[in-house]
Design a protein around this motif. Sequence first.
Motif, PDB file in Angstrom:
ATOM      1  N   UNK A   1      -5.549   8.049  -0.770  1.00  0.00           N
ATOM      2  CA  UNK A   1      -4.210   7.439  -0.769  1.00  0.00           C
ATOM      3  C   UNK A   1      -3.455   7.668  -2.081  1.00  0.00           C
TER       4      UNK A   1
ATOM      5  N   UNK B   1      -5.359   6.900  10.314  1.00  0.00           N
ATOM      6  CA  UNK B   1      -4.286   5.931  10.549  1.00  0.00           C
ATOM      7  C   UNK B   1      -3.600   5.580   9.231  1.00  0.00           C
ATOM      8  N   UNK B   2      -4.411   5.367   8.191  1.00  0.00           N
ATOM      9  CA  UNK B   2      -3.862   4.957   6.897  1.00  0.00           C
ATOM     10  C   UNK B   2      -2.999   6.075   6.284  1.00  0.00           C
TER      11      UNK B   2
ATOM     12  N   UNK C   1       0.258   6.646   8.172  1.00  0.00           N
ATOM     13  CA  UNK C   1       1.288   5.616   7.947  1.00  0.00           C
ATOM     14  C   UNK C   1       1.915   5.757   6.560  1.00  0.00           C
ATOM     15  N   UNK C   2       1.107   6.157   5.589  1.00  0.00           N
ATOM     16  CA  UNK C   2       1.661   6.431   4.254  1.00  0.00           C
ATOM     17  C   UNK C   2       2.674   7.568   4.312  1.00  0.00           C
TER      18      UNK C   2
ATOM     19  N   UNK D   1      -3.255  -0.100  -4.611  1.00  0.00           N
ATOM     20  CA  UNK D   1      -4.540   0.024  -3.929  1.00  0.00           C
ATOM     21  C   UNK D   1      -5.476  -1.048  -4.461  1.00  0.00           C
ATOM     22  N   UNK D   2      -6.093  -1.794  -3.549  1.00  0.00           N
ATOM     23  CA  UNK D   2      -7.086  -2.784  -3.971  1.00  0.00           C
ATOM     24  C   UNK D   2      -8.468  -2.313  -3.551  1.00  0.00           C
TER      25      UNK D   2
ATOM     26  N   UNK E   1     -11.478   6.139  -0.446  1.00  0.00           N
ATOM     27  CA  UNK E   1     -10.199   5.728   0.167  1.00  0.00           C
ATOM     28  C   UNK E   1      -9.072   5.783  -0.863  1.00  0.00           C
TER      29      UNK E   1
ATOM     30  N   UNK F   1       0.835  -1.200   0.000  1.00  0.00           N
ATOM     31  CA  UNK F   1       0.000   0.000   0.000  1.00  0.00           C
ATOM     32  C   UNK F   1       0.874   1.255   0.000  1.00  0.00           C
ATOM     33  N   UNK F   2       1.900   1.271   0.858  1.00  0.00           N
ATOM     34  CA  UNK F   2       2.796   2.440   0.910  1.00  0.00           C
ATOM     35  C   UNK F   2       3.489   2.631  -0.432  1.00  0.00           C
TER      36      UNK F   2
ATOM     37  N   UNK G   1     -14.879   2.883  -1.095  1.00  0.00           N
ATOM     38  CA  UNK G   1     -13.622   2.343  -1.640  1.00  0.00           C
ATOM     39  C   UNK G   1     -12.928   3.392  -2.510  1.00  0.00           C
TER      40      UNK G   1
END
Lengths: 252, 237
Positions: free
Chosen positions: A166, A105-106, A109-110, A85-86, A162, A80-81, A159
């Motif tokens: 990201x 949080x996501x 962390x990225x 992306x799924x 998100x 993910x980082x 989805x």
Amino acid sequence: MGKILEIKNLHAKLKEGREILKGIDLTINEGEVHAIMGPNGAGKSTLSAVLAGRDTFEVTEGEVTFMGENLLEMLPEQRSWAGIFLGFQYPVEIPGVSNTNFMKAAVNEHRKAKGLPELSAAEFIRMMKEKMAIVQMNQSFSSRGVNVGFSGGEKKRNEIFQMAMLSPKLAILDETDSGLDVDALRIVGNGVTQLKTPQNASLVITHYQRLLDYIVPDIIHILYDGRIVRTSGAELAREVEDKGYDWIIKSL
Amino acid sequence: MGKLEYIVQKAGDNAYPLHLGVDERREVLVLQECPGKADFDIRLGSGAQLDLTVISMACSKAGACAEPRNIVNGFKVNLDSENAVCNLNGVYLVDSGNRVTNKVDMNHNVGHCISNQLFRGILWDSSRSDFEGRIYVAPDAQKTEAYQANNNIVESEQARAHTQPHLEIYADDVKCSHGATVGNKESGELFYMQSRGISLANAKVLLKQAFLLGVLEKISDDDLKEEMSMKILSSLR
């Protein structure tokens, strides 16, 4: 045109079971939209799960290179980082974790993985608002538990929201059209199209042609029995819609 | 509702007579960080409501008391007047060789009362928890509503969570339910979070937080709810 993903002779099986992917070759470059179509059981969802790092599958042969790195050695969060992306066919409900806390949080962390400081609360809220608008998502969704009590269409919009948060290099959308009515399909399709840039790419996995009216692919692959059996331009989707998959399978 | 009564329990034996008069409402929060025993003797008058939350921190990161930090709670509830409501909430964090016991004896002696039991805990190392939940509904206690749930997350092979629901229902026009779960976290939820870039360790903590928040959200006082959440959060791993 930079290479984003290169899959060579990928074989994968269920951890305790049969082989599902039997030698996939696929290259995706920057700016491209690929679609993978195929009948049920062809291995479409397995391919997306393997790329995202789901541990219920085991890769037995082959290589996957993502942005020059060996993807198969990375944990799901590292993928993910790195920019994968799924979009899930069945997005998971997480009671008690609000959409806001989940995305905070996501995103943080990225940012940490990129050596960037955490976003301030105000910056984060502004970003949420901006990205929610892309899929016309009501702001009341931010405080609700992730996907809890969301309709099928709302889950899929979440989805894409998100994904917008990201900004992945490669978005893999697994049957994003399943369970969507025409309005939701249009919103999701428009969302994905708005997020398209010359530097990123998408891999749209679908059984039907209808999503491809909204997300127009450059290249279509037909997956059958764990292999890509045909690759062509967007016109192939129409042919599948009219004639089904049988004629391709018979011509093999 | 009246002001929340917050009690930090002392080590040793503790008795809590909670006898509420007609239409009286009380909310009580008990924090347990030392070994000991607590007996809750609950009697509710007609139309009374008790909200009781007990937080048992039998884990090494919390409190200053020496180990082993065994905590035993007995809840003896008698609903002898109609239209009473009894809400029992419990959170327990147990690690090393510690043990937490929650024994509930919920007696619906008359009809038209409501009881809710929600107990959630997380176990690490070689710890143990016991939940024994008895619900008794007397033969003429019609229109009773009695619910019970006990959920456990077990983090090690050596930890044990025992849960034992026990229902004795002698009336026929009642709504009763009970549910018990013992398990580790759902791998589907973890993978979903990881796929968004949340590392496995953080994803696990977020899920545990959410699990316990389901109980903590019952505390009506926002400051105390926050204080308890922070205390619990700092003990999660």
